[in-house]
Design an enzyme around this catalytic site. Sequence first.
Site, PDB file in Angstrom:
ATOM      1  N   GLY A  17      -5.608   3.909 -15.055  1.00 16.47           N
ATOM      2  CA  GLY A  17      -6.482   3.066 -15.876  1.00 16.47           C
ATOM      3  C   GLY A  17      -7.615   3.885 -16.477  1.00 16.47           C
ATOM      4  O   GLY A  17      -7.987   3.715 -17.648  1.00 16.47           O
TER       5      GLY A  17
ATOM      6  N   ASP B 100      -2.036   7.292  -6.029  1.00 15.85           N
ATOM      7  CA  ASP B 100      -0.746   6.747  -6.470  1.00 15.85           C
ATOM      8  C   ASP B 100       0.190   7.821  -7.036  1.00 15.85           C
ATOM      9  O   ASP B 100       1.402   7.601  -7.117  1.00 15.85           O
ATOM     10  CB  ASP B 100      -0.970   5.663  -7.532  1.00 15.85           C
ATOM     11  CG  ASP B 100      -1.857   4.533  -7.038  1.00 15.85           C
ATOM     12  OD1 ASP B 100      -1.987   4.392  -5.801  1.00 15.85           O
ATOM     13  OD2 ASP B 100      -2.420   3.801  -7.865  1.00 15.85           O
TER      14      ASP B 100
HETATM   15  O1  F6P Z   1      -4.978   3.066  -7.533  1.00 17.87           O
HETATM   16  C1  F6P Z   1      -5.302   3.293  -6.210  1.00 17.87           C
HETATM   17  C2  F6P Z   1      -5.105   2.052  -5.401  1.00 17.87           C
HETATM   18  O2  F6P Z   1      -5.484   2.328  -4.068  1.00 17.87           O
HETATM   19  C3  F6P Z   1      -3.717   1.441  -5.437  1.00 17.87           C
HETATM   20  O3  F6P Z   1      -2.807   2.123  -4.627  1.00 17.87           O
HETATM   21  C4  F6P Z   1      -3.986   0.034  -5.004  1.00 17.87           C
HETATM   22  O4  F6P Z   1      -2.994  -0.836  -5.508  1.00 17.87           O
HETATM   23  C5  F6P Z   1      -5.324  -0.247  -5.633  1.00 17.87           C
HETATM   24  O5  F6P Z   1      -5.929   1.003  -5.871  1.00 17.87           O
HETATM   25  C6  F6P Z   1      -6.250  -1.097  -4.802  1.00 17.87           C
HETATM   26  O6  F6P Z   1      -7.410  -1.275  -5.546  1.00 17.87           O
HETATM   27  P1  F6P Z   1      -8.755  -1.903  -4.958  1.00 17.87           P
HETATM   28  O7  F6P Z   1      -9.366  -0.905  -4.038  1.00 17.87           O
HETATM   29  O8  F6P Z   1      -9.580  -2.142  -6.179  1.00 17.87           O
HETATM   30  O9  F6P Z   1      -8.364  -3.155  -4.237  1.00 17.87           O
END
Ligand code: F6P
Length: 360
Positions: free
Chosen positions: A106, A129
């Site tokens: 993103g 990821d």
């Molecule tokens: O992009 C990293 C990540 O940890 C993903 O693996 C996971 O889906 C997401 O971020 C979780 O995001 P947040 O910490 O905003 O809940």
Amino acid sequence: MAIKRIAVLTSGGDAPGMNPAIRGVVRMGLAYGLEVFGVERGYQGLMESGFHPLLLRDIGGVLGRGGTILQSARTEEFKTENGRRKALHNLNAAGIDGLIIIGGNGTHQGAYALSKMGFPIVTIPSTIDNDLCFTDLTLGVDTALNTVLDAIDKIRDTASSHRRAFLIETMGRNSGYLALLSGIAGGAEIVLIPEAPMTPEQVLEGIQTQYALGKAHSIIIVAEGHRPSTQQVFDYLRAREEEIGFTVRMTILGHIQRGGRPTAYERVLATRLAVAAVENLTAGHTGIMVGLVGNKIEATDLAQVVSCHKGVDLQLFELAKMLEFGRLPAAHNPLAATERLAPSAANSPLKVTQRASEEM
Ligand code: F6P
């Protein structure tokens, strides 16, 4: 235009390796005689003018720390032209000539949009990821992998002690990378990834087969993006424990995968990427991401980065299946012998009495 004052920010999910990257940017920037500024809370800070100078003492001791000393944020406003205009205005008002952005998928969309508005930008890929193209690895994934591996090893102790099948959910958003690699490194019996989904029925069949082989446990790694979800697979299996032989449990690893001290590999990679980012920015090569390609640091246009989807290596998945699912060719496959003893193993529920004596 000569670059004299640069800024650095971290955006999106934090990842181990962000701090060593910030440190590398500051050290290299100061070595080049630049003024270096930090932006607090990613794009949010950019829109709120959250800049402050970064000096050598500000990055003391951060090499081994997880998270990000600049903090991070996910923000919707930066996706709008208005939000990016605010950021651009603040960058110009602070006299910043170039920006280094550290983050994941993103974050790269935002970086590309801002660079298209004419601001000099170089990015460093960082997300657990590992879902960005044009880099073999993103910062954070090596440490996360080791965290997952540690959890698998511990859960296996309990799984073996209690003869259980354990579903372990890893992060990764829509990518199965973390699940697949930790599954291979951790010797998991089954790996469920979005790129090669399995039905609950197939999972049940796999576990029954392992039970028949005499295994003391079954470890099933599930990527969070897999559909059906971990919870759905768990509910299906849990209702069929009698058929399986093992009792079934589920662990969602969650955010422990994002924290922790960056590994040695991570620190070195972060430093190499940071140095390359400063070098490119000062040389006027902007609108690019620096990444690791075949152990070399290479730059790729952000336009290419954001229009590319990185899947996992399905050959690696096939290899994992062959090794861990007992699907070697019949001549080499202990399962083949078991199937002769218990012809129902592959197709229908096994009775507990059909266990092979061999411990795997
Ligand atoms: O992009 C990293 C990540 O940890 C993903 O693996 C996971 O889906 C997401 O971020 C979780 O995001 P947040 O910490 O905003 O809940």
